[in-house]
Design an enzyme around this catalytic site. Structure first.
Site, mmCIF file in Angstrom:
data_model
loop_
_atom_site.group_PDB
_atom_site.id
_atom_site.type_symbol
_atom_site.label_atom_id
_atom_site.label_comp_id
_atom_site.label_asym_id
_atom_site.label_seq_id
_atom_site.Cartn_x
_atom_site.Cartn_y
_atom_site.Cartn_z
ATOM 1 N N ASP A 73 0.828 -1.347 -0.401
ATOM 2 C CA ASP A 73 0.087 -0.149 0.342
ATOM 3 C C ASP A 73 0.671 1.334 0.145
ATOM 4 O O ASP A 73 2.343 1.226 0.297
ATOM 5 C CB ASP A 73 -1.058 0.041 0.860
ATOM 6 C CG ASP A 73 0.062 -0.416 2.624
ATOM 7 O OD1 ASP A 73 0.908 -0.258 2.753
ATOM 8 O OD2 ASP A 73 -1.256 -0.413 3.841
ATOM 9 N N HIS A 144 -6.989 -4.558 9.874
ATOM 10 C CA HIS A 144 -6.755 -4.185 8.537
ATOM 11 C C HIS A 144 -5.218 -4.917 8.219
ATOM 12 O O HIS A 144 -4.235 -4.692 8.863
ATOM 13 C CB HIS A 144 -6.652 -2.935 8.383
ATOM 14 C CG HIS A 144 -5.647 -2.096 8.909
ATOM 15 N ND1 HIS A 144 -6.251 -0.342 9.452
ATOM 16 C CD2 HIS A 144 -4.685 -1.569 8.370
ATOM 17 C CE1 HIS A 144 -4.781 -0.248 10.155
ATOM 18 N NE2 HIS A 144 -4.091 -1.130 9.078
ATOM 19 N N GLU A 149 -9.378 -1.215 5.018
ATOM 20 C CA GLU A 149 -10.193 -0.957 6.712
ATOM 21 C C GLU A 149 -11.274 -2.415 5.678
ATOM 22 O O GLU A 149 -12.117 -2.350 5.184
ATOM 23 C CB GLU A 149 -10.325 0.625 6.814
ATOM 24 C CG GLU A 149 -9.109 1.251 6.477
ATOM 25 C CD GLU A 149 -8.517 1.821 7.518
ATOM 26 O OE1 GLU A 149 -8.903 0.570 8.601
ATOM 27 O OE2 GLU A 149 -7.756 2.541 7.642
HETATM 28 C C1 GLP Z 1 -0.774 0.762 8.739
HETATM 29 C C2 GLP Z 1 -0.494 0.016 7.586
HETATM 30 C C3 GLP Z 1 0.027 -1.394 7.539
HETATM 31 C C4 GLP Z 1 0.835 -1.765 8.976
HETATM 32 C C5 GLP Z 1 0.117 -1.566 9.551
HETATM 33 C C6 GLP Z 1 0.467 -1.736 11.054
HETATM 34 O O1 GLP Z 1 -1.564 1.680 8.609
HETATM 35 N N1 GLP Z 1 -0.994 0.946 5.975
HETATM 36 O O2 GLP Z 1 1.274 -1.784 5.865
HETATM 37 O O3 GLP Z 1 1.173 -3.387 8.415
HETATM 38 O O4 GLP Z 1 -1.324 -0.437 9.781
HETATM 39 O O5 GLP Z 1 1.026 -0.713 11.695
HETATM 40 P P1 GLP Z 1 2.388 -0.610 12.608
HETATM 41 O O6 GLP Z 1 3.003 -1.383 12.261
HETATM 42 O O7 GLP Z 1 2.948 0.408 12.580
HETATM 43 O O8 GLP Z 1 1.275 -1.077 13.868
#
Ligand code: GLP
Length: 248
Positions: A73, A144, A149
């Site tokens: 993404d 997600h 989402e």
């Molecule tokens: C984000 C990204 C994801 C990521 C997830 C968890 O919003 N879009 O690709 O894996 O949420 O993020 P984090 O590892 O900082 O908790």
């Protein structure tokens, strides 16, 4: 190691140990198949995993020379040079420190004038190189994966999506203010994620304990998109003991 709804569960005592375990799995894939197509994520979960991959590369234990990568993404709209763009994250945390050919790295185009055209092009590229051999992803608080989402359907493909306020708030810690967090992203769909030959999910810390539980045990539905991974034939969930706190 044990299984929950078909997913193999690997609980390591600390975040550092879990990140090293996940990185070793990715490196093993590349050693076994140097031309692997890898799916990559961004975020705080990915940081220590990529640090270990860089370390393995520096120790000449793995070469990424012939791999092809697809990121899950990217925010939209955002410049690839923006300090919080996922394009820059990948360059700074991984790509600039390993021997991957930049031409073989793919990230949705957050700066595209026409996001729908960017979506179509990303699906075309995925189709021409795919299937992804190994996809590595974190999970968000609402389960997600990528930016899928709630509500997201099982068969979703790469598309432009709106971010939930919960996710914008969670990610605002990286921006100077909530207003600066983009309101949309281009993300692979859950359908793309589930098509990967192998998937490694990772989660660290007590804040992710509920998301881990829901991903593994909630009835798969559009409201818990991560739960669609249940039953994937080759998925492992790697976590530290804090993230595993709600699992029995
Ligand atoms: C984000 C990204 C994801 C990521 C997830 C968890 O919003 N879009 O690709 O894996 O949420 O993020 P984090 O590892 O900082 O908790």
């Amino acid at each position: 190691m044990y299984h929950i709804n078909g997913i193999s569960i690997h609980v390591l005592p600390t975040q550092a140990a879990a990140a090293e375990f996940a990185a070793n799995q990715i490196a093993r894939q590349v050693v076994n198949k140097p031309t692997s197509v890898l799916g990559f994520c961004t975020g705080s979960t990915a940081e220590p995993v990529y640090a270990h991959l860089v370390d393995l590369h520096r120790r000449k234990l793995v070469s990424f020379h012939d791999v092809v990568t697809f990121n899950l993404d990217e925010y939209y709209p955002i410049s690839p040079d923006h300090v919080q763009s996922y394009a820059r994250f990948m360059r700074e945390r991984l790509f600039d420190s390993i021997d991957v050919n930049p031409r073989n790295t793919h990230i949705p185009d957050g700066a595209a004038a026409d996001p729908q055209a960017a979506v179509i092009e990303y699906e075309r590229l995925l189709g021409s190189f795919g299937p992804i051999d190994l996809l590595f992803a974190g999970v968000g608080l609402n389960t997600h994966i990528g930016f899928n989402e709630p509500p997201t359907c099982r068969t979703s493909r790469t598309r432009l999506v709106a971010l939930t306020e919960e996710t914008r708030l969670a990610n605002s810690r990286f921006f100077s203010s909530l207003c600066d967090v983009p309101s949309q992203s281009i993300t692979m769909g859950i359908g793309n994620v589930c098509e990967a030959q192998a998937v490694i999910l990772c989660a660290f810390g007590s804040a992710k304990a509920e998301a881990v539980l829901n991903t593994l045990t909630a009835p798969p539905s559009e409201e818990t998109p991560g739960a669609f991974i249940q039953g994937h034939p080759n998925c492992m969930f790697v976590m530290d003991s804090k993230a595993a706190a709600l699992l029995r």
